[in-house]
Design an enzyme around this catalytic site. Structure first.
Site, PDB file in Angstrom:
ATOM      1  N   LYS A 120       0.866  -1.235  -0.021  1.00  0.00           N
ATOM      2  CA  LYS A 120       0.137  -0.015  -0.063  1.00  0.00           C
ATOM      3  C   LYS A 120       0.856   1.333   0.146  1.00  0.00           C
ATOM      4  O   LYS A 120       0.652   2.049  -0.707  1.00  0.00           O
ATOM      5  CB  LYS A 120      -1.072  -0.073   1.292  1.00  0.00           C
ATOM      6  CG  LYS A 120      -2.364  -1.071   0.854  1.00  0.00           C
ATOM      7  CD  LYS A 120      -3.193  -1.099   2.149  1.00  0.00           C
ATOM      8  CE  LYS A 120      -4.170  -2.007   1.842  1.00  0.00           C
ATOM      9  NZ  LYS A 120      -4.625  -2.502   3.075  1.00  0.00           N
ATOM     10  N   LYS A 133      -9.674 -13.800 -10.874  1.00  0.00           N
ATOM     11  CA  LYS A 133     -10.343 -13.541  -9.805  1.00  0.00           C
ATOM     12  C   LYS A 133     -11.387 -12.470  -9.956  1.00  0.00           C
ATOM     13  O   LYS A 133     -10.988 -11.518 -10.513  1.00  0.00           O
ATOM     14  CB  LYS A 133      -9.425 -13.125  -8.793  1.00  0.00           C
ATOM     15  CG  LYS A 133      -9.849 -12.823  -7.282  1.00  0.00           C
ATOM     16  CD  LYS A 133      -8.752 -12.365  -6.425  1.00  0.00           C
ATOM     17  CE  LYS A 133      -9.515 -11.596  -5.219  1.00  0.00           C
ATOM     18  NZ  LYS A 133      -8.570 -10.782  -4.835  1.00  0.00           N
ATOM     19  N   LYS A 149     -13.147  -6.140  -6.800  1.00  0.00           N
ATOM     20  CA  LYS A 149     -13.662  -4.843  -7.168  1.00  0.00           C
ATOM     21  C   LYS A 149     -12.494  -4.056  -7.835  1.00  0.00           C
ATOM     22  O   LYS A 149     -12.882  -3.337  -8.726  1.00  0.00           O
ATOM     23  CB  LYS A 149     -13.717  -4.322  -5.737  1.00  0.00           C
ATOM     24  CG  LYS A 149     -14.867  -3.062  -5.895  1.00  0.00           C
ATOM     25  CD  LYS A 149     -15.501  -2.654  -4.601  1.00  0.00           C
ATOM     26  CE  LYS A 149     -16.196  -1.444  -4.748  1.00  0.00           C
ATOM     27  NZ  LYS A 149     -17.541  -1.654  -5.288  1.00  0.00           N
TER      28      LYS A 149
END
Ligand code: TRP
Length: 329
Positions: free
Chosen positions: A111, A194, A197
């Site tokens: 991140k 997969k 989102k």
């Protein structure tokens, strides 16, 4: 009876991958265990601190959870920020968590790379907050995907460290949930492995019939096989994988045979697949509409969840304060 804790970050609507991957398991396990299912809205602030999105995102997850069949009477379904005790435990645990171990966590490094302009302390201490979520109810087991295994391992380490430091056996070391059988992974319609989102390839539980048809008809295919019994490329295998989950075995067999004989018509297959996805998710979608029309359903579920979660949390905080040496004056 086992205590099971599971959190989901509140980043909007749930999709088929969420449903078949985890949610369907939760619906089963909620009757056999002491389950806490919560929406990790504090965690979502580490990456998405947008005040306009926070409420609608939490609401979408909550609606989808209830619509899919999570039962607020059987399980404790709550919003993380409704339970302030979690922040207290987070603070306490942080006193025994080291900068070095946080900084080398995979999710943190990833991140930090993705949002270099916002490498905040919340991101760094994400694993402590997750440990607090889990230890707050002294969970035996936590259903986690691969990407969360390291966080669970850290939770165990923090629990052990706390116990060693204070000379207690207070916290259990939570294990990964074991009772789920094989995990179902829903692939994407775009050929990716997969449905997710961030991959932008999702069929959402709240999608209406037209939307589902459109998405399925756009799924990646090709000219069709030219040799009998040839292996399927990934993007075709993906369609069959989804079909195996939502369609009858006969249907799968029918299209498999067509494939093997080089007679497959993707248009027909997609139409069938769309119809079967629609049929499989229709009851959930109906419930979503019902919940949207009756805000009281959410209201009641969430206040019941908050009360149950806080009761469990307050007991833990009281005991932890005691262990750490806090005394009332
Ligand atoms: N980190 C988890 C995820 O991104 C969400 C989460 C937060 C969680 N707290 C938790 C999961 C506690 C299980 C238990 O998927």
């Amino acid at each position: 009876m086992k205590t099971i804790v599971s959190g989901i970050r509140s980043t909007g609507n749930l999709h088929l991958g969420n449903y078949y991957g985890a949610l369907r398991n939760f619906i089963k396990m909620q009757h056999e265990n002491r389950c806490f299912f919560f929406i990790a809205d504090y965690h979502s602030l580490t990456t998405h601190p947008n005040p306009n999105d926070l409420y609608p995102n939490v609401k979408s997850v909550l609606t989808d959870y209830l619509a899919a069949g999570l039962d607020p009477e059987a399980a404790t379904i709550y919003i993380q920020s409704d339970v302030p005790e979690v922040t207290e435990l987070y603070l306490m645990l942080n006193m025994h968590v080291y900068l070095g171990e946080l900084a080398k966590t995979s999710s943190f490094k990833e991140k930090a790379r993705k949002q270099p302009e916002n490498v905040n302390a919340g991101l760094l201490t994400y694993p402590t907050l997750m440990a607090a979520d889990i230890l707050l109810h002294n969970a035996d087991e936590v259903p986690v995907g691969k990407d969360q295994e390291q966080h669970l391992e850290m939770t165990r380490r923090f629990a052990r460290r706390f116990n060693n430091f204070y000379g207690t056996e207070y916290f259990k070391e939570p294990a990964a949930y074991s009772g789920g059988g094989e995990l179902v992974k829903i692939p994407g319609l775009d050929g990716s492995g997969k449905m997710g989102k961030s991959e932008g390839n999702c069929i959402y539980l709240c999608d209406d019939e037209k939307t589902i048809q459109k998405k399925v008809m756009k799924a990646l295919t090709d000219q069709g096989p030219t040799e009998m019994n040839s292996p399927k490329p990934d993007y075709i295998e993906n369609l069959f994988t989804i079909m195996k989950i939502v369609s009858s075995p006969d249907t799968v067999e029918y299209f498999d045979e067509k494939w093997n004989k080089c007679e497959i018509r993707y248009g027909d297959m997609k139409k069938q697949l769309a119809a079967d996805i629609i049929a499989a998710t229709a009851p959930i979608r109906e419930r979503i509409l019902e919940i949207n029309a009756n805000p009281d359903i959410l209201h009641r579920a969430i206040s019941l969840g908050r009360d149950k979660a806080r009761e469990s949390a307050q007991k833990t905080i009281k005991e932890v304060r005691e262990i750490m040496g806090f005394r009332r004056f």
